[in-house]
Scaffold this motif. Structure first.
Motif, mmCIF file in Angstrom:
data_model
loop_
_atom_site.group_PDB
_atom_site.id
_atom_site.type_symbol
_atom_site.label_atom_id
_atom_site.label_comp_id
_atom_site.label_asym_id
_atom_site.label_seq_id
_atom_site.Cartn_x
_atom_site.Cartn_y
_atom_site.Cartn_z
ATOM 1 N N VAL A 45 -41.022 4.029 76.154
ATOM 2 C CA VAL A 45 -41.693 3.769 77.428
ATOM 3 C C VAL A 45 -41.993 5.107 78.104
ATOM 4 N N VAL A 46 -43.165 5.214 78.718
ATOM 5 C CA VAL A 46 -43.533 6.459 79.391
ATOM 6 C C VAL A 46 -42.518 6.771 80.481
ATOM 7 N N TYR A 47 -41.994 7.986 80.431
ATOM 8 C CA TYR A 47 -41.054 8.457 81.442
ATOM 9 C C TYR A 47 -41.786 8.575 82.774
ATOM 10 N N HIS A 48 -41.189 8.100 83.850
ATOM 11 C CA HIS A 48 -41.876 7.888 85.122
ATOM 12 C C HIS A 48 -42.571 9.127 85.689
ATOM 13 N N THR A 49 -42.017 10.311 85.514
ATOM 14 C CA THR A 49 -42.656 11.497 86.109
ATOM 15 C C THR A 49 -43.960 11.874 85.421
ATOM 16 N N ASN A 50 -44.180 11.382 84.213
ATOM 17 C CA ASN A 50 -45.427 11.712 83.515
ATOM 18 C C ASN A 50 -46.656 11.144 84.223
ATOM 19 N N TYR A 51 -46.481 10.096 85.001
ATOM 20 C CA TYR A 51 -47.622 9.551 85.729
ATOM 21 C C TYR A 51 -48.166 10.567 86.732
ATOM 22 N N LEU A 52 -47.293 11.374 87.330
ATOM 23 C CA LEU A 52 -47.772 12.425 88.237
ATOM 24 C C LEU A 52 -48.607 13.446 87.474
ATOM 25 N N ASN A 53 -48.198 13.773 86.247
ATOM 26 C CA ASN A 53 -49.014 14.668 85.418
ATOM 27 C C ASN A 53 -50.375 14.040 85.132
ATOM 28 N N TRP A 54 -50.381 12.752 84.860
ATOM 29 C CA TRP A 54 -51.648 12.064 84.589
ATOM 30 C C TRP A 54 -52.526 12.028 85.834
ATOM 31 N N PHE A 55 -51.919 11.888 87.018
ATOM 32 C CA PHE A 55 -52.700 11.943 88.254
ATOM 33 C C PHE A 55 -53.380 13.306 88.368
ATOM 34 N N GLU A 56 -52.667 14.357 88.004
ATOM 35 C CA GLU A 56 -53.259 15.696 88.047
ATOM 36 C C GLU A 56 -54.436 15.797 87.077
ATOM 37 N N VAL A 57 -54.285 15.232 85.903
ATOM 38 C CA VAL A 57 -55.396 15.199 84.948
ATOM 39 C C VAL A 57 -56.579 14.459 85.576
ATOM 40 N N GLY A 58 -56.303 13.325 86.210
ATOM 41 C CA GLY A 58 -57.366 12.535 86.832
ATOM 42 C C GLY A 58 -58.131 13.305 87.892
ATOM 43 N N ARG A 59 -57.418 13.985 88.784
ATOM 44 C CA ARG A 59 -58.129 14.698 89.855
ATOM 45 C C ARG A 59 -58.811 15.961 89.341
ATOM 46 N N THR A 60 -58.228 16.605 88.326
ATOM 47 C CA THR A 60 -58.876 17.765 87.723
ATOM 48 C C THR A 60 -60.208 17.363 87.093
ATOM 49 N N GLU A 61 -60.199 16.267 86.360
ATOM 50 C CA GLU A 61 -61.430 15.786 85.731
ATOM 51 C C GLU A 61 -62.418 15.259 86.779
ATOM 52 N N THR A 114 -49.051 17.647 99.237
ATOM 53 C CA THR A 114 -48.117 17.512 100.350
ATOM 54 C C THR A 114 -47.296 16.226 100.272
ATOM 55 N N ASP A 115 -47.785 15.248 99.515
ATOM 56 C CA ASP A 115 -47.076 13.978 99.413
ATOM 57 C C ASP A 115 -47.630 13.226 98.209
ATOM 58 N N ALA A 116 -46.768 12.436 97.570
ATOM 59 C CA ALA A 116 -47.188 11.598 96.447
ATOM 60 C C ALA A 116 -46.440 10.282 96.508
ATOM 61 N N SER A 117 -47.127 9.222 96.126
ATOM 62 C CA SER A 117 -46.470 7.918 96.040
ATOM 63 C C SER A 117 -46.980 7.210 94.792
ATOM 64 N N LEU A 118 -46.087 6.461 94.174
ATOM 65 C CA LEU A 118 -46.412 5.715 92.972
ATOM 66 C C LEU A 118 -45.815 4.327 93.070
ATOM 67 N N SER A 119 -46.494 3.369 92.488
ATOM 68 C CA SER A 119 -45.971 2.017 92.408
ATOM 69 C C SER A 119 -46.107 1.563 90.953
ATOM 70 N N TYR A 120 -44.967 1.304 90.333
ATOM 71 C CA TYR A 120 -44.938 0.929 88.927
ATOM 72 C C TYR A 120 -45.061 -0.586 88.797
ATOM 73 N N LYS A 121 -46.024 -1.019 87.994
ATOM 74 C CA LYS A 121 -46.253 -2.456 87.790
ATOM 75 C C LYS A 121 -45.737 -2.900 86.420
ATOM 76 N N LYS A 122 -46.158 -2.165 85.385
ATOM 77 C CA LYS A 122 -45.775 -2.465 84.004
ATOM 78 C C LYS A 122 -45.692 -1.138 83.258
ATOM 79 N N PRO A 123 -44.900 -1.072 82.211
ATOM 80 C CA PRO A 123 -44.759 0.203 81.509
ATOM 81 C C PRO A 123 -45.902 0.477 80.528
#
Length: 143
Positions: free
Chosen positions: A22-38, A60-69
Motif C-alpha cells: 500500500v502506498v505509504y501516506h507521505t508519498n501523496y504529498l510528493n505526488w501533489f508536488e508533481v501535480g503542481r509542478t506539471e 505554508t499548509d497541507a491537508s489530505l483526506s484518505y479515501k482508499k489506498p
C-alpha cells in the motif's frame, strides 16, 4: 466558472509502498508536488525559471483526506487545480484517482505564499504580472 484541471499520470513504484504493498501516506504529498509542478509547466514555465525570476512558492499548509489506498503498480492520475488565488497567496487542490476503475483515493490541498529569495512575501501581481494573470485565468476556468 470551473477552474482548469491539469491531469498527470504515474504508476506506483515499489519503493513508494509499505510491506503490505500500500502506498505509504507521505508519498501523496510528493505526488501533489508533481501535480503542481506539471500544472505550472503548462504555462511554459518551470519552477526553476520561476525561482530564477526571484519568485519562490513555499508551502505554508497541507491537508489530505484518505479515501482508499493506492497499491503497488496501480496507475494513478493526479488532478490539480488552482482553488484560490490572491496577489500574495495560492492554494492548489488535488485528487488522486486510480485509472483502472476511476476510484477516488485521496483529496488534498496545499497552501503557498509568494516570496522573494529572502522569503519575504511579495505581490506576484506586481512582481510577475504575466504569471499571476495566467494562474488567475486557470482559477477562473481559462477564460
Amino acid at each position: 466558472m470551473v477552474p482548469v484541471v491539469h491531469s498527470h499520470r504515474l504508476r506506483v513504484r515499489y519503493s513508494e509502498t509499505d510491506q503490505m504493498g500500500v502506498v505509504y501516506h507521505t508519498n501523496y504529498l510528493n505526488w501533489f508536488e508533481v501535480g503542481r509542478t506539471e500544472f505550472i509547466r503548462h504555462a511554459d514555465l518551470t519552477y526553476r525559471q520561476l525561482e530564477e525570476k526571484g519568485v519562490l512558492l513555499p508551502l505554508t499548509d497541507a491537508s489530505l483526506s484518505y479515501k482508499k489506498p493506492a497499491k503497488y503498480d496501480d496507475e494513478v492520475e493526479i488532478r490539480t487545480l488552482v482553488s484560490e488565488i490572491t496577489p500574495v497567496r495560492l492554494t492548489f487542490s488535488y485528487e488522486v484517482v486510480r485509472v483502472s476503475d476511476g476510484e477516488l483515493l485521496v483529496t488534498g490541498r496545499t497552501h503557498h505564499v509568494f516570496t522573494n529569495t529572502a522569503f519575504r512575501p511579495i505581490r506576484l501581481s506586481r512582481t510577475e504580472p504575466a504569471v499571476y494573470d495566467w494562474l488567475e485565468k486557470q482559477h477562473k476556468g481559462g477564460e
